[in-house]
Design a protein around this motif. Sequence first.
Motif, PDB file in Angstrom:
ATOM      1  N   GLN A 297       6.041 -12.520 -12.975  1.00 58.83           N
ATOM      2  CA  GLN A 297       4.720 -13.136 -12.975  1.00 58.83           C
ATOM      3  C   GLN A 297       3.775 -12.398 -12.034  1.00 58.83           C
ATOM      4  N   ASP A 298       3.879 -11.066 -11.989  1.00 57.10           N
ATOM      5  CA  ASP A 298       2.981 -10.298 -11.143  1.00 57.10           C
ATOM      6  C   ASP A 298       1.543 -10.666 -11.453  1.00 57.10           C
ATOM      7  N   ASP A 299       0.753 -10.835 -10.418  1.00 57.26           N
ATOM      8  CA  ASP A 299      -0.610 -11.297 -10.602  1.00 57.26           C
ATOM      9  C   ASP A 299      -1.507 -10.168 -11.094  1.00 57.26           C
ATOM     10  N   GLN A 300      -2.183 -10.400 -12.180  1.00 63.60           N
ATOM     11  CA  GLN A 300      -3.018  -9.368 -12.759  1.00 63.60           C
ATOM     12  C   GLN A 300      -4.472  -9.437 -12.282  1.00 63.60           C
TER      13      GLN A 300
ATOM     14  N   ASP B 156     -11.706  -5.065  12.385  1.00 63.67           N
ATOM     15  CA  ASP B 156     -11.423  -3.831  13.118  1.00 63.67           C
ATOM     16  C   ASP B 156     -10.748  -2.748  12.287  1.00 63.67           C
ATOM     17  N   PHE B 157     -10.189  -3.117  11.135  1.00 63.64           N
ATOM     18  CA  PHE B 157      -9.427  -2.155  10.345  1.00 63.64           C
ATOM     19  C   PHE B 157      -9.988  -2.079   8.934  1.00 63.64           C
ATOM     20  N   ASP B 158      -9.716  -0.960   8.281  1.00 59.65           N
ATOM     21  CA  ASP B 158     -10.213  -0.743   6.924  1.00 59.65           C
ATOM     22  C   ASP B 158      -9.382  -1.476   5.879  1.00 59.65           C
ATOM     23  N   ALA B 159      -8.121  -1.758   6.192  1.00 56.54           N
ATOM     24  CA  ALA B 159      -7.243  -2.489   5.277  1.00 56.54           C
ATOM     25  C   ALA B 159      -6.125  -3.109   6.093  1.00 56.54           C
ATOM     26  N   VAL B 160      -5.433  -4.067   5.487  1.00 56.63           N
ATOM     27  CA  VAL B 160      -4.317  -4.764   6.144  1.00 56.63           C
ATOM     28  C   VAL B 160      -3.146  -4.787   5.175  1.00 56.63           C
ATOM     29  N   PHE B 161      -1.956  -4.504   5.692  1.00 60.09           N
ATOM     30  CA  PHE B 161      -0.728  -4.642   4.904  1.00 60.09           C
ATOM     31  C   PHE B 161       0.125  -5.742   5.518  1.00 60.09           C
ATOM     32  N   LEU B 162       0.650  -6.626   4.666  1.00 57.46           N
ATOM     33  CA  LEU B 162       1.484  -7.732   5.119  1.00 57.46           C
ATOM     34  C   LEU B 162       2.938  -7.477   4.738  1.00 57.46           C
ATOM     35  N   GLY B 163       3.779  -7.279   5.730  1.00 56.28           N
ATOM     36  CA  GLY B 163       5.216  -7.166   5.517  1.00 56.28           C
ATOM     37  C   GLY B 163       5.887  -8.316   6.240  1.00 56.28           C
ATOM     38  N   LEU B 164       5.711  -9.522   5.717  1.00 57.16           N
ATOM     39  CA  LEU B 164       6.039 -10.742   6.449  1.00 57.16           C
ATOM     40  C   LEU B 164       7.515 -11.118   6.409  1.00 57.16           C
ATOM     41  N   GLY B 165       8.260 -10.595   5.467  1.00 56.47           N
ATOM     42  CA  GLY B 165       9.688 -10.895   5.422  1.00 56.47           C
ATOM     43  C   GLY B 165       9.974 -12.327   4.991  1.00 56.47           C
ATOM     44  N   THR B 166      11.268 -12.681   5.066  1.00 59.66           N
ATOM     45  CA  THR B 166      11.719 -14.041   4.764  1.00 59.66           C
ATOM     46  C   THR B 166      12.650 -14.498   5.872  1.00 59.66           C
ATOM     47  N   TYR B 167      12.280 -15.567   6.531  1.00 62.99           N
ATOM     48  CA  TYR B 167      13.052 -16.036   7.675  1.00 62.99           C
ATOM     49  C   TYR B 167      13.571 -17.464   7.516  1.00 62.99           C
TER      50      TYR B 167
ATOM     51  N   GLN C 168      -1.604  -5.005  -4.231  1.00 60.34           N
ATOM     52  CA  GLN C 168      -2.845  -5.558  -3.692  1.00 60.34           C
ATOM     53  C   GLN C 168      -2.818  -7.065  -3.912  1.00 60.34           C
ATOM     54  N   THR C 169      -3.154  -7.817  -2.874  1.00 61.95           N
ATOM     55  CA  THR C 169      -3.218  -9.267  -3.013  1.00 61.95           C
ATOM     56  C   THR C 169      -4.533  -9.653  -3.680  1.00 61.95           C
ATOM     57  N   THR C 170      -4.782 -10.943  -3.794  1.00 57.65           N
ATOM     58  CA  THR C 170      -6.043 -11.403  -4.361  1.00 57.65           C
ATOM     59  C   THR C 170      -7.196 -11.278  -3.369  1.00 57.65           C
ATOM     60  N   HIS C 171      -6.936 -10.756  -2.183  1.00 54.76           N
ATOM     61  CA  HIS C 171      -7.987 -10.308  -1.268  1.00 54.76           C
ATOM     62  C   HIS C 171      -8.040  -8.788  -1.390  1.00 54.76           C
ATOM     63  N   PRO C 172      -9.171  -8.196  -1.716  1.00 55.12           N
ATOM     64  CA  PRO C 172      -9.214  -6.768  -2.051  1.00 55.12           C
ATOM     65  C   PRO C 172      -8.807  -5.829  -0.930  1.00 55.12           C
ATOM     66  N   ARG C 173      -8.880  -6.257   0.323  1.00 58.04           N
ATOM     67  CA  ARG C 173      -8.540  -5.365   1.434  1.00 58.04           C
ATOM     68  C   ARG C 173      -7.183  -5.703   2.056  1.00 58.04           C
ATOM     69  N   ILE C 174      -6.474  -6.616   1.457  1.00 64.34           N
ATOM     70  CA  ILE C 174      -5.169  -6.996   1.995  1.00 64.34           C
ATOM     71  C   ILE C 174      -4.094  -6.701   0.945  1.00 64.34           C
ATOM     72  N   PHE C 175      -3.070  -5.992   1.370  1.00 68.04           N
ATOM     73  CA  PHE C 175      -1.950  -5.619   0.517  1.00 68.04           C
ATOM     74  C   PHE C 175      -0.675  -6.229   1.101  1.00 68.04           C
ATOM     75  N   ALA C 176       0.366  -6.297   0.292  1.00 72.65           N
ATOM     76  CA  ALA C 176       1.607  -6.919   0.768  1.00 72.65           C
ATOM     77  C   ALA C 176       2.794  -6.323   0.026  1.00 72.65           C
TER      78      ALA C 176
ATOM     79  N   ILE D 162       3.996 -14.048  -2.021  1.00 70.53           N
ATOM     80  CA  ILE D 162       2.614 -13.594  -2.142  1.00 70.53           C
ATOM     81  C   ILE D 162       2.410 -12.934  -3.501  1.00 70.53           C
ATOM     82  N   ARG D 163       1.336 -13.311  -4.181  1.00 70.12           N
ATOM     83  CA  ARG D 163       0.992 -12.683  -5.448  1.00 70.12           C
ATOM     84  C   ARG D 163       0.386 -11.297  -5.198  1.00 70.12           C
ATOM     85  N   VAL D 164       0.863 -10.303  -5.930  1.00 74.83           N
ATOM     86  CA  VAL D 164       0.325  -8.954  -5.790  1.00 74.83           C
ATOM     87  C   VAL D 164       0.192  -8.321  -7.158  1.00 74.83           C
ATOM     88  N   GLY D 165      -0.551  -7.214  -7.212  1.00 73.76           N
ATOM     89  CA  GLY D 165      -0.652  -6.442  -8.427  1.00 73.76           C
ATOM     90  C   GLY D 165       0.676  -5.789  -8.758  1.00 73.76           C
ATOM     91  N   ALA D 166       0.958  -5.662 -10.039  1.00 73.53           N
ATOM     92  CA  ALA D 166       2.246  -5.137 -10.480  1.00 73.53           C
ATOM     93  C   ALA D 166       2.336  -3.639 -10.211  1.00 73.53           C
TER      94      ALA D 166
END
Length: 494
Positions: free
Chosen positions: A446-449, A234-245, A456-464, A432-436
């Motif tokens: 150890q930012d994921d390259q 349903d959306f063009d992209a997703v952002f994950l702000g999951l926090g630490t609990y 951007q995560t290792t899923h191209p449409r999901i960011f975190a 979560i691994r993301v682009g630096a």
Amino acid sequence: MSRKPLFDFLDRPREMPARIPLELRREGDWRELYGRFGEAEAQHQAGRCLDCGIAYCAHGCPLHNRIPQWLELAREGRIVEAAALCHETNPLPEICGRVCPQDRLCEGSCTLHDGGFGAVSIGAMEKYIVDTALAQGWRPDLSQAPATGKRVAIVGAGPAGLSCADRLARAGVQATVFDRYEQIGGLLHFGIPTFKLERSVLQMRREVLEGMGVEFRLGVEIGRDIAIDALLMDFDAVFLGLGTYRYTDGGLPGQDLQGVLPALPFLVHNGRIVHGSDGAQSRPIAGWEDEVQLPELRGQRVVVLGGGDTGMDCVRSAVRLGAAQVTCVYRRDEANMPGSAREVANAREEGVAFLFNRQPLALLGEDAVCGVRVVETRLGAADARGRQSVENVPGSESELPADVVIIAFGFQPDPPQWLHAHGIELHANGRIRVGAPTSGPRPSAQDDQKASLPFQTTHPRIFAGGDGVRGADLVVTAAYEGREAAASILRTFG
């Protein structure tokens, strides 16, 4: 335009707004500790800024706020313009003005601080500027942001998610924020006591964001109520702000004794008692059953293990709950405490005792806790990050009496299972691994390259971004990462 005297800082010392009297705090006053500057006080404090040319204060802030510029606008009484400039870099300025450890960031970098004259009260000024402008009816101007037709789902209404939503809305993108709790803010809402951040501040921020077109779908948990696949459809992209609990387990013997509990359930249930239960508390905190009960603290000896800002929230809450004695135990010295020096000073003023260079070894008792066994420590060799290791001093064990023990060793990510199913890679510790990022604070060495864009995560449409990427950290770094992740999302739209 009025002209500022060159050496105004010599005649006008650093000042903070008036505080709630000490006796009221000890009697259980939960209002924000610091009040608000009046107009004259604010202009005087803003006038202390040297406008150094090299804005060390801005460099000391992860968001690189344009501090000298909005201080000058405030000095001239141009509050609306100052508030607009605050928002250009900081999506949550009135919140950061309240909860940031300015002594370690902008104010700690102020030239006047280094010169021994006392830093400009930057945090209090940020709070004054934005609160005043919002009270006057100012709202962000989105007239130059025509709708793009793009839609982004944001999972998590904490500071990273709110910041991402703000930046997307300013670019004409429809942002929809999902959160499993019934109020926005994440740990801002139920993990920070109101003597630091009143709930009305978060309500105002929600009204501002909704006025910008941000939609909130609260009480909705992704992976339970809505599948992540539905968001991707349903959306063009997703952002994950999951926090630490999930709290950091110190593995201490005796942690299951009655009267021992982690910091977050303590703060959450204390908020219920003090302020009344609300929707944000209707679901259990991750990893903890909803029926966890807050021990009676009045007249009790309370020991808090941990020296971060969460530990300071716990000790200062215990004071307001009537504890007879409150002690903070920290394994390093005061200079190495991760918590804000201002919060430590406030806690000490309120009667909290600090026991430094003590490592907890075990919690003592049969059925209920009655004490903590500790050992003296000394600082050893520095690690790769320059932080000194902690060594126990042989033969230095002692016992500290306690009726209630609160464990505040920090929080860790608790990544949902559906991340792996969608190819989103994690670090070994669950982050979560993301682009630096191209600049600013880095989430990890150890930012994921594999990801081509920052956050951007290792899923191209999901960011975190935020604590789910970095690990438990500051509100301002979460705001920075949400802001920068939004910029990366916009790049994918062309």
